[in-house]
Motif scaffolding. Sequence first.
Motif, mmCIF file in Angstrom:
data_model
loop_
_atom_site.group_PDB
_atom_site.id
_atom_site.type_symbol
_atom_site.label_atom_id
_atom_site.label_comp_id
_atom_site.label_asym_id
_atom_site.label_seq_id
_atom_site.Cartn_x
_atom_site.Cartn_y
_atom_site.Cartn_z
ATOM 1 N N PHE A 66 0.818 -1.211 0.000
ATOM 2 C CA PHE A 66 0.000 0.000 0.000
ATOM 3 C C PHE A 66 0.850 1.258 0.000
ATOM 4 N N MET A 67 0.367 2.251 -0.711
ATOM 5 C CA MET A 67 0.948 3.582 -0.652
ATOM 6 C C MET A 67 0.319 4.304 0.536
ATOM 7 N N ALA A 68 1.147 4.827 1.431
ATOM 8 C CA ALA A 68 0.656 5.456 2.656
ATOM 9 C C ALA A 68 1.484 6.689 2.959
ATOM 10 N N LYS A 69 0.889 7.614 3.688
ATOM 11 C CA LYS A 69 1.589 8.862 3.971
ATOM 12 C C LYS A 69 2.873 8.602 4.758
ATOM 13 N N GLU A 70 3.847 9.393 4.466
ATOM 14 C CA GLU A 70 5.210 9.175 4.967
ATOM 15 C C GLU A 70 5.287 9.220 6.489
ATOM 16 N N SER A 71 4.393 9.967 7.147
ATOM 17 C CA SER A 71 4.449 10.084 8.607
ATOM 18 C C SER A 71 4.218 8.739 9.289
ATOM 19 N N VAL A 72 3.454 7.839 8.652
ATOM 20 C CA VAL A 72 3.222 6.516 9.225
ATOM 21 C C VAL A 72 4.531 5.744 9.325
#
Length: 238
Positions: A66-72
Amino acid sequence: MAELVYPPVIRAALTWFKVLDLRFDVEGTEHVPRRGGAVLVSNHISYLDFIFAGRAALPAKRLVRFMAKESVFRHRVSGPLMRAMKHIPVDRTAGLDAYRHAVRALRGGEIVGVFPEATISPSFTLKEFKTGAARMAQEAGVPLLPVALWGTQRLWTKGRPRDFGRNHFPVTIRVGAPLRAEAGESVAALTERLRERVQGLLESAQRAYPAGPRGPQDTWWLPAHLGGTAPLPAPQQP
């Protein structure tokens, strides 16, 4: 290379589903390709949607990156897990690196998961789709795999407390036939065709959903057009 982290995480998630006694209704998993790259595209109504969209690929014995926001990926707990499962960080101020990473993964035969609304829809209706999923699929020469989720918002969504009690919540998942770009089709046209396909799957999931509100205070998870009290969709940009 052996997958050392993803399989045990999946087993933990499946155990958690049993603890919560979630009632799954899943159709269309035969559409998930057994091999080769694909862009899995899902609507987005819950913080947990990546878990449930990924579940749709399990019968085909596929793992979704999955593509997920970098903060995760910076979080001390989720970060190491996300990296070990080969998910793809997205820095919204510099998205080209994530895009290239995803295209490489697709060409390498991976399934890449994308939420083209880019954020949770508080109305629980489809927002406009960003064109990135269609662009990646066209560039990598792989199909788009449409998925619709319903019921996941009852567990944890934007602006609501988490509800991880043993409530026997139904969760409905619908997977559609893979979608490929037609000769000469623009990215915008492909994106709109993809959105229409996900919309149809979402309506199918909503019709099949076996439970309604549990009382007058439990209408928040239903969109207004289905008689609920979720916020109305924001006006689309011209």
